[in-house]
Design an enzyme around this catalytic site. Sequence first.
Site, mmCIF file in Angstrom:
data_model
loop_
_atom_site.group_PDB
_atom_site.id
_atom_site.type_symbol
_atom_site.label_atom_id
_atom_site.label_comp_id
_atom_site.label_asym_id
_atom_site.label_seq_id
_atom_site.Cartn_x
_atom_site.Cartn_y
_atom_site.Cartn_z
ATOM 1 N N CYS A 165 20.561 26.983 59.923
ATOM 2 C CA CYS A 165 20.016 28.043 58.888
ATOM 3 C C CYS A 165 20.401 27.562 57.506
ATOM 4 O O CYS A 165 21.534 27.614 57.401
ATOM 5 C CB CYS A 165 20.797 29.332 59.541
ATOM 6 S SG CYS A 165 19.892 30.828 58.454
ATOM 7 N N LYS A 195 43.014 53.648 32.568
ATOM 8 C CA LYS A 195 42.778 52.350 32.865
ATOM 9 C C LYS A 195 41.369 51.830 32.145
ATOM 10 O O LYS A 195 40.330 52.546 32.298
ATOM 11 C CB LYS A 195 42.238 52.340 34.324
ATOM 12 C CG LYS A 195 42.138 51.042 35.084
ATOM 13 C CD LYS A 195 41.784 51.299 36.498
ATOM 14 C CE LYS A 195 41.362 49.681 37.076
ATOM 15 N NZ LYS A 195 40.286 49.246 36.822
ATOM 16 N N CYS A 200 15.560 31.367 59.067
ATOM 17 C CA CYS A 200 14.917 30.447 60.134
ATOM 18 C C CYS A 200 14.544 30.842 61.461
ATOM 19 O O CYS A 200 13.947 30.149 62.464
ATOM 20 C CB CYS A 200 16.252 29.660 60.522
ATOM 21 S SG CYS A 200 17.570 30.677 61.167
ATOM 22 N N GLU A 257 48.580 55.900 32.700
ATOM 23 C CA GLU A 257 48.316 55.266 31.512
ATOM 24 C C GLU A 257 46.530 55.154 31.949
ATOM 25 O O GLU A 257 46.469 55.088 33.087
ATOM 26 C CB GLU A 257 48.800 53.643 31.535
ATOM 27 C CG GLU A 257 50.172 53.730 31.166
ATOM 28 C CD GLU A 257 50.514 52.385 31.522
ATOM 29 O OE1 GLU A 257 49.935 51.356 30.804
ATOM 30 O OE2 GLU A 257 51.671 52.196 32.031
ATOM 31 N N LYS A 316 40.740 56.216 40.527
ATOM 32 C CA LYS A 316 39.495 56.035 40.007
ATOM 33 C C LYS A 316 38.702 57.264 39.736
ATOM 34 O O LYS A 316 38.671 58.153 40.634
ATOM 35 C CB LYS A 316 38.537 54.994 40.815
ATOM 36 C CG LYS A 316 39.285 53.716 40.879
ATOM 37 C CD LYS A 316 39.566 53.022 39.716
ATOM 38 C CE LYS A 316 38.197 52.236 39.074
ATOM 39 N NZ LYS A 316 37.942 51.329 39.978
ATOM 40 N N CYS A 332 15.980 36.256 62.219
ATOM 41 C CA CYS A 332 16.572 35.789 60.864
ATOM 42 C C CYS A 332 15.594 35.567 59.975
ATOM 43 O O CYS A 332 14.359 34.979 60.279
ATOM 44 C CB CYS A 332 17.372 34.449 60.961
ATOM 45 S SG CYS A 332 17.793 33.768 59.511
ATOM 46 N N CYS A 381 22.972 35.791 62.506
ATOM 47 C CA CYS A 381 22.250 34.579 62.805
ATOM 48 C C CYS A 381 22.894 33.497 63.755
ATOM 49 O O CYS A 381 23.643 33.111 63.029
ATOM 50 C CB CYS A 381 21.431 34.158 61.571
ATOM 51 S SG CYS A 381 20.465 32.449 62.107
ATOM 52 N N TYR A 391 49.621 46.796 27.828
ATOM 53 C CA TYR A 391 50.120 47.787 28.795
ATOM 54 C C TYR A 391 51.393 47.313 29.729
ATOM 55 O O TYR A 391 51.940 48.267 30.362
ATOM 56 C CB TYR A 391 49.082 48.272 29.882
ATOM 57 C CG TYR A 391 48.340 47.329 30.585
ATOM 58 C CD1 TYR A 391 48.681 46.647 31.729
ATOM 59 C CD2 TYR A 391 47.134 46.820 30.244
ATOM 60 C CE1 TYR A 391 48.149 45.764 32.309
ATOM 61 C CE2 TYR A 391 46.113 45.973 30.876
ATOM 62 C CZ TYR A 391 46.829 45.245 31.763
ATOM 63 O OH TYR A 391 46.104 44.313 32.590
ATOM 64 N N ASP A 409 38.092 49.741 30.765
ATOM 65 C CA ASP A 409 37.164 48.828 31.444
ATOM 66 C C ASP A 409 37.032 47.580 30.482
ATOM 67 O O ASP A 409 36.097 47.678 29.696
ATOM 68 C CB ASP A 409 36.047 49.521 31.768
ATOM 69 C CG ASP A 409 35.250 48.801 32.840
ATOM 70 O OD1 ASP A 409 35.838 48.000 33.345
ATOM 71 O OD2 ASP A 409 34.196 49.360 33.153
#
Length: 666
Positions: free
Chosen positions: A425, A113, A404, A111, A309, A401, A419, A222, A115
């Site tokens: 943070c 697919k 921070c 079938e 896909k 980081c 970090c 489906y 979207d």
Amino acid sequence: MDIQKTIQDLREELNLHNHNYYVLDQPSISDFEFDQKLKHLQDIEAKNPEYFDENSPTQRVGGTITKNFQTVVHDNRMYSLDNSYSKEDLQDWEVKIQKVLGNVGLQYTCELKYDGASISITYENGKLSKAVTRGDGFQGDDVTNNIKTIKSIPLQLNGNFPSKFDIRGEIILPLEGFEKMNQELIEIGELPYSNPRNTASGSLKLQDSAEVAKRPLDCLLYFIIGTSLPFNSQYEGLQTARNWGFKVPSQSRLAANLVEVFEFINYWDTHRHDLPYETDGVVIKVNDFNHQNELGYTAKSPRWAIAYKFKSEQVTTTLNSISYQVGRTGAITPVANLEPVQLAGTIVKRASLHNADQMEKLDIRVGDEVFVEKGGEIIPKIIGVAKRGNQAKATQYISHCPECNTKLTRKEGEAQHYCPNFYGCPPQIIGRIQHFISRKAMDIEGLGGETVALLYSNGLVKDYSDLYELTIDQVIPLERMAQKSAENLVNGIEKSKDIPFERVLFALGIRFVGETVAKKIAKHYKNIEALSQASLMDLVLVDEIGERIAQSVIEFFENNNNKIIIERLKQFGVQFEIIEKYNPYASNKLFGQTFVVSGVFELFSRDDLKKAIEDNGGKVGSSISAKTNFVIAGDNMGPAKLEKANQLEIAIISENDFLKMIKENS
């Protein structure tokens, strides 16, 4: 004149015309004639309100206002699909299937697919009774009033159908309708919609169903799920659904082997652009329902279905800069900021660069022209450099980081930088609170991610336990917050105290402890005290808990900050133990015994049989091994399982044998 019969005849005639026009694409009367008949029915119904029917064709015009969409638990979970990107992936999938089923004659349903936005629609006695979005697969939003405005969805079915069943499908926006909607927006100076999928999904959550009715939405069905279905295979189910009145895509095909599956894929990879809808791949399903039942499910997906896909669309654009994001666990993710470019229906401005190793492999530099594609048509990613820019120096990954300024760490064998400032943070603190309130965790109504950030920046919370001390007066001054929304937030926090222990455990945000692992740990230890005192060896012995997860759990409970937070949450009344439901038929007589369930049963559903095993202290295995004590065999037991059970000399019993076992033990 029999008014009731006149109304009924008109409804049936209009339903037939709707079906001919929107499902079969074979209109039998003009639009003007249809509108005249619909108006005539509206007039008669208005004069005879005692014959009102919520599934009348006149109700499709909408007009119902839904302020808050009610969350509804799915009767049958909506699983996601595993993805494949090559024919080798499909061959590997078939090998796994044959290991379970043996060398049986497999057929596959192919079938397209589509979207769009997934939907589950319930029919009772042939009438549409409920429509729920996919949500998280376990529960979604009730959008029944909006779904009824989509004219390709039947309100009343034809023929012989079960008294109740669910049908799954995709709400989509045809490309022609999408272009027309965008042209109208451009003409009035408004921004056009970005892509058909998001527009279809957003349409389902519009509060005014009359506005939904104006949009040219369509629904492609489906899969039917329910008991006492009058068919035994997926392909037969598709044909039956058409006969009942559903719009089922005609492109579906029955394939006798993978060679025919590949032929279907090759054809539609070329011809998909001729379709009136967006499609991003092919769904391949094992056709026979007995085979599907035998294969079962993983934690997330059916083993009997897979999505292939199509190759992603690829474009080139310029890399303008690289920024770095800090996640709730402290993980640093580099992000490419791109010159905006159209890709697979959306405008792409950012793409993940994953980690330092990936950046070094790509040798990506600011100013480069880069290739961008959507991984699985969803997440944009950079796959290479198309043309080198003016930047001669290689990109240096940051050492501190960005939030921070703490020096980053990177453990040996790990791709990610971290970090280590876990409790100081800001993005980590905010991220942990956002995870705590999320739908699969504490599901706190009225509290979203942006509000969490506001609460933190205003000094009202420094960890998720602080949420339970918030008052309405503290919350009202926040941006975009009014009396009612403040009340909803505080009430939502209070309501979260009823969330069960396994979800609380997931909400705590222990590294590597996801939703499924949290359920296993909660079921094993029953309460937070027992879990907090568990040794590394104890944890590793829990089913499917490895050393990495076990070590993370130990570190979490050794931390004083976490101990303080958990004590506070206990005092506020958060659930930290499993509340066992009393089952008078439960026992512990099957303790230490592992059962594998195979086949189709008369007295139990497979799920009920597995629950009966667990209720009596036994364990359910997914596959036969030397650790299996019994195989409970029903009709159509997989020959591969039968052969393996015989090889290992494992006892094969019937469901009646199992019932006797429980009764004798009780």
